[in-house]
Design a protein around this motif. Structure first.
Motif, PDB file in Angstrom:
ATOM      1  N   GLY A 164       2.021   7.182  -6.597  1.00  0.00           N
ATOM      2  CA  GLY A 164       0.659   7.118  -7.457  1.00  0.00           C
ATOM      3  C   GLY A 164       0.441   8.722  -7.971  1.00  0.00           C
ATOM      4  O   GLY A 164       2.210   9.557  -8.262  1.00  0.00           O
ATOM      5  N   PHE A 212      -6.394   6.550   4.362  1.00  0.00           N
ATOM      6  CA  PHE A 212      -5.722   6.157   3.861  1.00  0.00           C
ATOM      7  C   PHE A 212      -5.678   4.390   3.197  1.00  0.00           C
ATOM      8  O   PHE A 212      -5.586   4.053   1.718  1.00  0.00           O
ATOM      9  CB  PHE A 212      -4.086   6.124   4.380  1.00  0.00           C
ATOM     10  CG  PHE A 212      -3.100   5.474   3.751  1.00  0.00           C
ATOM     11  CD1 PHE A 212      -2.317   5.806   2.207  1.00  0.00           C
ATOM     12  CD2 PHE A 212      -2.411   4.014   3.948  1.00  0.00           C
ATOM     13  CE1 PHE A 212      -1.291   5.245   1.894  1.00  0.00           C
ATOM     14  CE2 PHE A 212      -1.273   3.280   3.076  1.00  0.00           C
ATOM     15  CZ  PHE A 212      -0.913   4.398   2.594  1.00  0.00           C
ATOM     16  N   ARG A 215       1.989   1.664  -3.471  1.00  0.00           N
ATOM     17  CA  ARG A 215       1.239   2.409  -4.324  1.00  0.00           C
ATOM     18  C   ARG A 215       1.495   4.254  -4.123  1.00  0.00           C
ATOM     19  O   ARG A 215       1.400   4.516  -4.875  1.00  0.00           O
ATOM     20  CB  ARG A 215       0.273   1.303  -4.634  1.00  0.00           C
ATOM     21  CG  ARG A 215       0.197   0.350  -4.905  1.00  0.00           C
ATOM     22  CD  ARG A 215      -1.519  -0.540  -4.940  1.00  0.00           C
ATOM     23  NE  ARG A 215      -2.196  -0.190  -3.601  1.00  0.00           N
ATOM     24  CZ  ARG A 215      -1.959  -1.309  -3.477  1.00  0.00           C
ATOM     25  NH1 ARG A 215      -1.412  -2.325  -3.769  1.00  0.00           N
ATOM     26  NH2 ARG A 215      -3.131  -1.679  -2.697  1.00  0.00           N
ATOM     27  N   ALA A 216       1.009   3.976  -2.829  1.00  0.00           N
ATOM     28  CA  ALA A 216       1.420   5.580  -2.546  1.00  0.00           C
ATOM     29  C   ALA A 216       2.584   5.943  -3.159  1.00  0.00           C
ATOM     30  O   ALA A 216       2.005   7.547  -3.475  1.00  0.00           O
ATOM     31  CB  ALA A 216       1.116   5.946  -1.298  1.00  0.00           C
ATOM     32  N   MET A 250      -5.707   3.053  -0.672  1.00  0.00           N
ATOM     33  CA  MET A 250      -4.885   2.064  -1.413  1.00  0.00           C
ATOM     34  C   MET A 250      -5.346   0.932  -1.383  1.00  0.00           C
ATOM     35  O   MET A 250      -4.922  -0.377  -1.187  1.00  0.00           O
ATOM     36  CB  MET A 250      -3.681   1.736   0.271  1.00  0.00           C
ATOM     37  CG  MET A 250      -2.744   3.375  -0.600  1.00  0.00           C
ATOM     38  SD  MET A 250      -2.502   3.748  -2.111  1.00  0.00           S
ATOM     39  CE  MET A 250      -3.303   4.713  -2.850  1.00  0.00           C
ATOM     40  N   PRO A 257      -2.927  10.441  -0.956  1.00  0.00           N
ATOM     41  CA  PRO A 257      -2.917   9.303  -0.011  1.00  0.00           C
ATOM     42  C   PRO A 257      -0.954   9.314   0.501  1.00  0.00           C
ATOM     43  O   PRO A 257      -1.188   8.783   2.557  1.00  0.00           O
ATOM     44  CB  PRO A 257      -2.640   7.778  -0.790  1.00  0.00           C
ATOM     45  CG  PRO A 257      -3.254   8.888  -2.261  1.00  0.00           C
ATOM     46  CD  PRO A 257      -2.787   9.791  -2.170  1.00  0.00           C
ATOM     47  N   LEU A 258      -0.130   9.462   0.172  1.00  0.00           N
ATOM     48  CA  LEU A 258       0.890   9.986   1.240  1.00  0.00           C
ATOM     49  C   LEU A 258       1.052  10.402   2.324  1.00  0.00           C
ATOM     50  O   LEU A 258       1.516  10.237   4.004  1.00  0.00           O
ATOM     51  CB  LEU A 258       2.176   9.530   0.145  1.00  0.00           C
ATOM     52  CG  LEU A 258       3.789  10.554   1.169  1.00  0.00           C
ATOM     53  CD1 LEU A 258       4.171   8.657   1.614  1.00  0.00           C
ATOM     54  CD2 LEU A 258       5.037  10.590   0.079  1.00  0.00           C
ATOM     55  N   TRP A 290      -2.818  16.750  -1.981  1.00  0.00           N
ATOM     56  CA  TRP A 290      -2.858  16.708  -0.757  1.00  0.00           C
ATOM     57  C   TRP A 290      -3.203  17.617   0.430  1.00  0.00           C
ATOM     58  O   TRP A 290      -3.182  17.444   1.462  1.00  0.00           O
ATOM     59  CB  TRP A 290      -0.988  16.385  -0.272  1.00  0.00           C
ATOM     60  CG  TRP A 290      -0.348  17.394  -0.724  1.00  0.00           C
ATOM     61  CD1 TRP A 290       0.549  18.196  -1.557  1.00  0.00           C
ATOM     62  CD2 TRP A 290       0.101  18.662   0.939  1.00  0.00           C
ATOM     63  NE1 TRP A 290       0.823  19.311  -0.873  1.00  0.00           N
ATOM     64  CE2 TRP A 290       0.593  19.119  -0.338  1.00  0.00           C
ATOM     65  CE3 TRP A 290      -0.451  18.042   2.179  1.00  0.00           C
ATOM     66  CZ2 TRP A 290       1.558  20.323   0.577  1.00  0.00           C
ATOM     67  CZ3 TRP A 290       0.189  19.549   2.704  1.00  0.00           C
ATOM     68  CH2 TRP A 290       1.231  20.373   1.890  1.00  0.00           C
ATOM     69  N   GLN A 302       1.392  -1.037  -0.098  1.00  0.00           N
ATOM     70  CA  GLN A 302       0.493   0.079  -0.357  1.00  0.00           C
ATOM     71  C   GLN A 302       0.865   1.159  -0.090  1.00  0.00           C
ATOM     72  O   GLN A 302       0.939   2.304  -0.654  1.00  0.00           O
ATOM     73  CB  GLN A 302      -1.194   0.257   1.257  1.00  0.00           C
ATOM     74  CG  GLN A 302      -1.844  -1.108   1.213  1.00  0.00           C
ATOM     75  CD  GLN A 302      -2.994  -1.097   1.860  1.00  0.00           C
ATOM     76  OE1 GLN A 302      -1.852  -0.752   3.750  1.00  0.00           O
ATOM     77  NE2 GLN A 302      -4.483  -1.046   2.168  1.00  0.00           N
ATOM     78  N   PRO A 318       5.328  10.297  -5.586  1.00  0.00           N
ATOM     79  CA  PRO A 318       4.273  10.873  -6.026  1.00  0.00           C
ATOM     80  C   PRO A 318       3.826  12.051  -6.979  1.00  0.00           C
ATOM     81  O   PRO A 318       4.594  13.364  -6.495  1.00  0.00           O
ATOM     82  CB  PRO A 318       2.978  10.819  -4.811  1.00  0.00           C
ATOM     83  CG  PRO A 318       3.674  10.843  -3.778  1.00  0.00           C
ATOM     84  CD  PRO A 318       5.210  10.714  -4.380  1.00  0.00           C
TER      85      PRO A 318
END
Length: 381
Positions: free
Chosen positions: A312, A369, A308-309, A373, A317-318, A355, A305, A347
């Motif tokens: 991105g 999150f 992937r963040a 994800m 997500p981060l 963000w 996960q 990302p």
């Protein structure tokens, strides 16, 4: 201490003249919670009886609201349960309860017939994410409420809306929700089952869902094979572009160096030495893999996960993951800059502000999150 015994609702109007009702506020001071509860429920009974016999005076509604405002949490919660589905309560009181802390507000938001769309829009504008989620889950919410939820673009709230099959959404709103599912995997499974999904939107959704949901779409709609093939080709091209952007994002078998980093993080965690500040140190030492494993461990996320963040098309997500582990939101721009140096510019953040979310608790950030994800087939979080 004497005990307050409220008169019977059918006789209290004669026993307590309206000119003296303000004295009830004084009676609640220095009384036990049990006394306060009995008094408030007695006034509730009076108000219900008055409404049934031609209408309750405004002064009585004011006293009812004032008593509720000064009552303890458990009493307000009990009252909210009682008033959740009634039509006789003061509308202003119901609005007040809907804006109270979520455990009190939840039954009122979920079911009160006295809350109108304008009231729900006010909750969306003024209250917490938990309140907003409950609004999104409310049966038969209006189109204006659904549009406001999409405009807010909060992952958890939009996911709740996607699961609400009774929500009224116009075509543009539902289409926008489908578009959001490209980035928010948690939307995909409920959207494939949503009654508003038509063939054109199903084909759009088909491009970015996993195999299980593609099969569900195919079972639900009789789709033109040529259009399906085109959707698959479009999805494959987009996927290839993302895969080329980063070399290590979601590999099923980690390279030896990453195995070493995972062991290092596990050792630090076992010794109680893994702290948010260590993640910043890892970035300064250009150890992106250590940062990823440390972030996953502190947040109790899957490493895939976090990868992937990091790969991105948005930094949202981060940011949520960093918030969840206690990193200062003011430090995030510097963290993001360091990560991009080490990660080929990922990302990405096309509008440079995706963000920048409102304040979140650590638990709420972690929940959002995991929603963002979730795997491609919309597995639960």
């Amino acid at each position: 201490m004497s005990t307050i015994v409220p008169p019977e609702p059918t006789t209290i109007a004669q026993a307590v003249p309206l000119s003296g009702l303000n004295q009830l506020l004084d009676l609640t001071r220095n009384r036990s919670p049990d006394d306060q509860r009995r008094l408030l429920l007695g006034v509730a009974g009076l108000y219900e009886s008055a409404r049934a016999h031609g209408g309750a005076p405004d002064a009585l509604a004011d006293i009812f609201i004032a008593l509720t405002r000064s009552a303890e949490r458990e009493i307000r919660q009990a009252l909210a349960q009682r008033l959740a589905k009634v039509e006789w309560a003061p509308a202003a009181l119901v609005r007040m309860l809907a804006a109270d802390e979520i455990e009190i507000a939840r039954p009122v938001i979920a079911a009160s017939p006295l809350l109108l769309d304008d009231d729900l829009l006010q909750v969306l504008a003024d209250c917490s994410i938990e309140h907003q989620i409950q609004v999104a889950l409310r049966p038969n919410i209006g189109a204006a409420v659904a549009r406001s939820i999409i405009a807010g673009a909060d992952p958890a709230v939009m996911t709740a809306l996607a699961t609400n099959r009774s929500a009224h959404m116009d075509a543009a709103t539902f289409s926008s929700l489908v578009d959001h599912s490209r980035q928010l995997a948690a939307l995909r499974a409920p959207l494939t089952r949503h009654p508003s999904l038509d063939e054109d939107l199903a084909l759009r959704l088909y491009q970015w869902v996993g195999e299980a949901l593609r099969q569900a779409i195919s079972d639900r709609f009789t789709l033109d094979p040529a259009r399906l093939a085109e959707a698959v080709q479009t999805a494959a091209q987009a996927g290839a572009g993302r895969a080329a952007a980063v070399e290590w994002g979601t590999a099923s078998s980690a390279p030896p160096a990453e195995d070493h980093d995972a062991r290092l993080v596990a050792k630090l965690h076992a010794a109680g030495q893994l702290r948010p500040a260590y993640l910043i140190r890892a970035l300064r030492e250009e150890k992106l893999s250590v940062f990823a494993h440390g972030l996953a461990t502190l947040g109790r996320f899957e490493v895939a996960q976090v990868h992937r963040a990091l790969a991105g098309d948005t930094a949202r997500p981060l940011f949520l993951a960093c918030t969840a582990v206690g990193l200062d939101r003011a430090a995030f721009p510097a963290i993001l800059a360091e990560i991009r140096k080490l990660n080929k510019g990922f990302p990405r953040d096309p509008d440079a502000s995706a963000w920048r979310l409102a304040e979140r608790s650590a638990d709420q950030a972690a929940y959002e999150f995991r929603l963002l994800m979730a795997d491609a087939d919309g597995a639960s979080v």
